[in-house]
Write a protein that holds these residues in place. Sequence first.
Motif, short mmCIF file in Angstrom:
data_model
loop_
_atom_site.label_atom_id
_atom_site.label_comp_id
_atom_site.label_asym_id
_atom_site.label_seq_id
_atom_site.Cartn_x
_atom_site.Cartn_y
_atom_site.Cartn_z
N ILE A 186 -21.55 -13.98 25.01
CA ILE A 186 -21.68 -12.53 25.15
C ILE A 186 -22.01 -11.91 23.80
O ILE A 186 -21.76 -12.48 22.75
CB ILE A 186 -20.41 -11.88 25.74
N GLN A 187 -22.61 -10.71 23.88
CA GLN A 187 -22.95 -9.96 22.69
C GLN A 187 -22.89 -8.48 23.02
O GLN A 187 -23.05 -8.09 24.17
CB GLN A 187 -24.34 -10.34 22.21
N PRO A 188 -22.66 -7.63 22.02
CA PRO A 188 -22.63 -6.19 22.29
C PRO A 188 -23.99 -5.72 22.80
O PRO A 188 -25.03 -6.20 22.36
CB PRO A 188 -22.32 -5.57 20.93
N LEU A 189 -23.97 -4.79 23.72
CA LEU A 189 -25.21 -4.25 24.28
C LEU A 189 -25.55 -2.97 23.55
O LEU A 189 -24.75 -2.04 23.49
CB LEU A 189 -25.04 -3.98 25.77
N LYS B 110 -20.77 -13.75 15.31
CA LYS B 110 -19.32 -13.88 15.44
C LYS B 110 -18.63 -12.59 15.00
O LYS B 110 -17.68 -12.13 15.64
CB LYS B 110 -18.83 -15.05 14.58
N ASP B 111 -19.12 -11.96 13.94
CA ASP B 111 -18.55 -10.69 13.49
C ASP B 111 -18.76 -9.59 14.53
O ASP B 111 -17.88 -8.76 14.76
CB ASP B 111 -19.17 -10.26 12.16
N ALA B 112 -19.93 -9.57 15.16
CA ALA B 112 -20.20 -8.56 16.20
C ALA B 112 -19.27 -8.76 17.39
O ALA B 112 -18.79 -7.79 17.98
CB ALA B 112 -21.66 -8.65 16.63
N ARG B 113 -19.01 -10.02 17.77
CA ARG B 113 -18.09 -10.30 18.88
C ARG B 113 -16.67 -9.90 18.54
O ARG B 113 -15.91 -9.46 19.40
CB ARG B 113 -18.13 -11.78 19.24
N ALA B 114 -16.28 -10.06 17.28
CA ALA B 114 -14.92 -9.74 16.87
C ALA B 114 -14.67 -8.23 16.96
O ALA B 114 -13.53 -7.81 17.15
CB ALA B 114 -14.67 -10.23 15.45
N ASP C 117 -10.28 -13.33 24.95
CA ASP C 117 -9.46 -14.12 24.04
C ASP C 117 -10.40 -15.00 23.21
O ASP C 117 -11.59 -14.72 23.13
CB ASP C 117 -8.39 -14.92 24.78
N ASP C 118 -9.88 -16.03 22.59
CA ASP C 118 -10.69 -16.86 21.71
C ASP C 118 -11.81 -17.59 22.43
O ASP C 118 -12.87 -17.82 21.87
CB ASP C 118 -9.82 -17.89 20.99
N MET D 233 -16.55 -15.38 31.50
CA MET D 233 -17.64 -15.97 30.72
C MET D 233 -17.08 -16.56 29.44
O MET D 233 -16.00 -16.18 29.00
CB MET D 233 -18.66 -14.91 30.33
N LEU D 234 -17.84 -17.46 28.87
CA LEU D 234 -17.50 -17.96 27.55
C LEU D 234 -17.75 -16.86 26.53
O LEU D 234 -18.75 -16.15 26.60
CB LEU D 234 -18.36 -19.18 27.18
N THR D 235 -16.84 -16.71 25.60
CA THR D 235 -16.97 -15.68 24.58
C THR D 235 -18.22 -15.88 23.75
O THR D 235 -18.86 -14.91 23.34
CB THR D 235 -15.72 -15.68 23.66
#
Length: 88
Positions: free
Chosen positions: A73-76, A26-30, A52-53, A68-70
Motif C-alpha cells: 500500500i501507499q498513500p493516495l 517506508k517513511d510514507a507508509r509510516a 500493523d507491521d 493487504m500486506l503493508t
Amino acid sequence: MMPSLLMMLVFVPILFLMFRRNKTEKDARAKLKKGDRIGSQSGLVGELMEMDDRFAKVKLGPGNTVTMLTSSIQPLDPVAPAKAARTT
C-alpha cells in the motif's frame, strides 16, 4: 581486474537508488493513519482502517473490508492525476 571494476561502477549507483526509493516508501507508509486514502499495487483504492507491521485492513466500500500486506500500500495523492490531466 578492469571488468570487475567496471561492473562495480555500474551496480553501485543502481543499488543506491533502489535503497533510497525503499526508504522513502517506508517513511510514507509510516506516516499513514486511520482514515487516510490509500492505493495498492494492484490498483485498489480505499480507506485505511488499521495497520500493523505486516498487515493493513482497508475499507474498499460499504461492507467491503480486505486485508493487504503493508508493503503493497501507499498513500493516495488525489492532486497528482489532476495536474497530469491539465498538462496534456
